[in-house]
Design an enzyme around this catalytic site. Structure first.
Site, PDB file in Angstrom:
ATOM      1  CB  CYS A 161     -14.209   9.511  -0.090  1.00  0.00           C
ATOM      2  SG  CYS A 161     -13.904   7.932   0.738  1.00  0.00           S
ATOM      3  CB  CYS A 207     -16.567   5.784   5.718  1.00  0.00           C
ATOM      4  SG  CYS A 207     -18.308   5.514   5.328  1.00  0.00           S
ATOM      5  CB  CYS A 248     -20.296  -5.444  -1.057  1.00  0.00           C
ATOM      6  SG  CYS A 248     -19.927  -6.572  -2.428  1.00  0.00           S
ATOM      7  CB  CYS A 277     -20.924  -5.129 -10.016  1.00  0.00           C
ATOM      8  SG  CYS A 277     -19.532  -4.856  -8.902  1.00  0.00           S
ATOM      9  CB  CYS A 298     -21.103  -0.239  -3.014  1.00  0.00           C
ATOM     10  SG  CYS A 298     -20.896  -0.172  -4.811  1.00  0.00           S
ATOM     11  CB  CYS A 358     -21.663   6.723  -0.718  1.00  0.00           C
ATOM     12  SG  CYS A 358     -20.455   8.031  -0.380  1.00  0.00           S
ATOM     13  CB  CYS A 370     -19.111   1.879  -0.205  1.00  0.00           C
ATOM     14  SG  CYS A 370     -17.315   1.974   0.047  1.00  0.00           S
ATOM     15  CG  ASP A 377      -1.982   1.134   1.110  1.00  0.00           C
ATOM     16  OD1 ASP A 377      -2.478   1.410   0.002  1.00  0.00           O
ATOM     17  OD2 ASP A 377      -2.279   1.737   2.147  1.00  0.00           O
TER      18      ASP A 377
END
Length: 385
Positions: A224, A251, A258, A198, A204, A208, A254, A144
């Protein structure tokens, strides 16, 4: 002879591929798949569009590393194979339950224990060391923090697909996957990418709170909550603050929405168990944290990386959204905090917790030596000249 050489090379690939998969399983990873260095040719243009539209907000490091980030071979020209590892960190319950408890702070599931960067990178280094010795090849590991587009690489390797929320979705583990990668000069067997599953679902997107998705498969970080509470250092848009609710670090809405989460298998033994004191921490307690107490309480947690001032800024937004008048006393004290970010949000929180006349009386008695422009803006926003 050419056929014999090819067969020998294929046997070597099979052996090394099997070795790295076995090592990944032994160290607790839930998924391990492989892609090539040229597997994400469209990523560079997509990243460019995202940055050119300004949707990266204040994350200037994304713009500064866009060329290296968009093509793995620019980051390391010798790379031939990329091994992507996935670790399921799915919670035991829907993390959105805490949103109905405004007196508590909601911390994103991934941050409720040790910093996953440290945990995963340590395991990847173990695998990389043994793999390099076996293969006689060079390796580099990333989790990351380097300019690596791990989600597109993970999709290309077949760990899952990038869903409409732009995060990786797995039919096996839902939307809850930590990712890490190992770049190597060795030739390995390449896996097939996963198809998008999807369909017409937009759960999702609809989940939000701040409408951060301009369209499916697109995100505007500036709206976001994860970006606003973690990456964004400045003042948060006053129009977005009420929508943040009690989310004080990240958060999960979203991700939690799923439907593929329903089919997620049980996480591996390597799964990081949430600290009990980070599941539902008290807003009242968090407002009391000075720098030393903050560092102690969040020792080993990724929350520690944003620093006490930015974190308390977030907690003050939650306090202002809570409707809990009992938080007003501490908010009054924080209007005198050394940090302008904290002072400004304390003003905003108080303006929501106190009656208009009571707030006006408090404002009239405040010190007159405030010089920070952002804090002064908060007083004006609250109706005090």
């Amino acid at each position: 002879m050419p056929e014999r050489t090819a067969a020998k090379e294929q046997k070597r690939r099979d052996t090394l591929t099997g070795f790295v998969r076995a090592e990944a399983q032994a160290l607790g990873f839930d998924l391990c798949r492989i892609t090539g260095a040229d597997a994400i040719p469209e990523a560079k243009d997509r990243l460019g569009e995202f940055i050119d539209a300004g949707r990266h907000g204040t994350m200037e490091w994304m713009a500064e590393t866009r060329d290296r980030r968009g093509d793995p071979r620019t980051l390391w020209s010798d790379v031939k194979s990329i091994v992507v590892f996935g670790l399921n960190y799915g919670p035991d319950e829907d993390p959105r339950g805490i949103l109905a408890k405004p007196e508590m702070g909601a911390i994103s599931v991934y941050a409720r224990n040790r910093d996953y960067h440290d945990v995963i990178k340590g395991r990847l280094k173990e695998i990389a060391t043994r793999f390099a010795a076996r293969a006689g090849a060079d390796v580099k590991v990333f989790v990351d923090t380097a300019p690596v587009m791990e989600k597109p690489l993970a999709a290309a390797a077949g760990l899952g697909w990038q869903g409409k929320h732009t995060n990786l979705v797995s039919r096996i583990h839902g939307s809850w996957l930590f990712l890490g990668s190992m770049f190597t000069t060795a030739e390995l067997n390449i896996d097939e990418p996963e198809a998008d599953h999807c369909g017409s679902c937009r759960a999702c997107l609809d989940a939000c709170p701040t409408d951060a998705f301009p369209a499916p498969y697109q995100i505007d970080a500036r709206r976001c909550i994860s970006y606003l509470t973690i990456e964004h250092k400045g003042s948060i848009d006053p129009h977005l603050r009420p929508l943040i609710g009690n989310r004080i670090y990240g958060c999960d809405d979203c991700l939690a929405a799923c439907p593929w989460n329903k089919f997620a298998r049980e996480a591996s033994e390597m799964k990081l168990q949430a600290r009990e004191d980070l599941k539902e921490p008290s807003i009242e307690y968090l407002l009391s944290l000075d720098d030393a107490a903050f560092r102690t309480f969040f020792s080993g947690s990724p929350v520690k990386r944003i620093g006490r001032d930015r974190f308390v800024r977030n907690v003050l937004i939650a306090a202002g959204n809570s409707g809990e008048r009992r938080f007003a006393g501490r908010c009054r004290e924080l209007t005198l905090d050394p940090s302008p970010a904290v002072r400004g949000m304390a003003v905003w929180a108080l303006s929501r917790l106190l009656e208009t006349s009571e707030f006006a009386t408090f404002a009239a008695q405040r010190p007159s030596d405030e010089s920070d422009s952002d804090v002064l803006d908060e007083w004006r926003l609250a109706g005090v000249a």
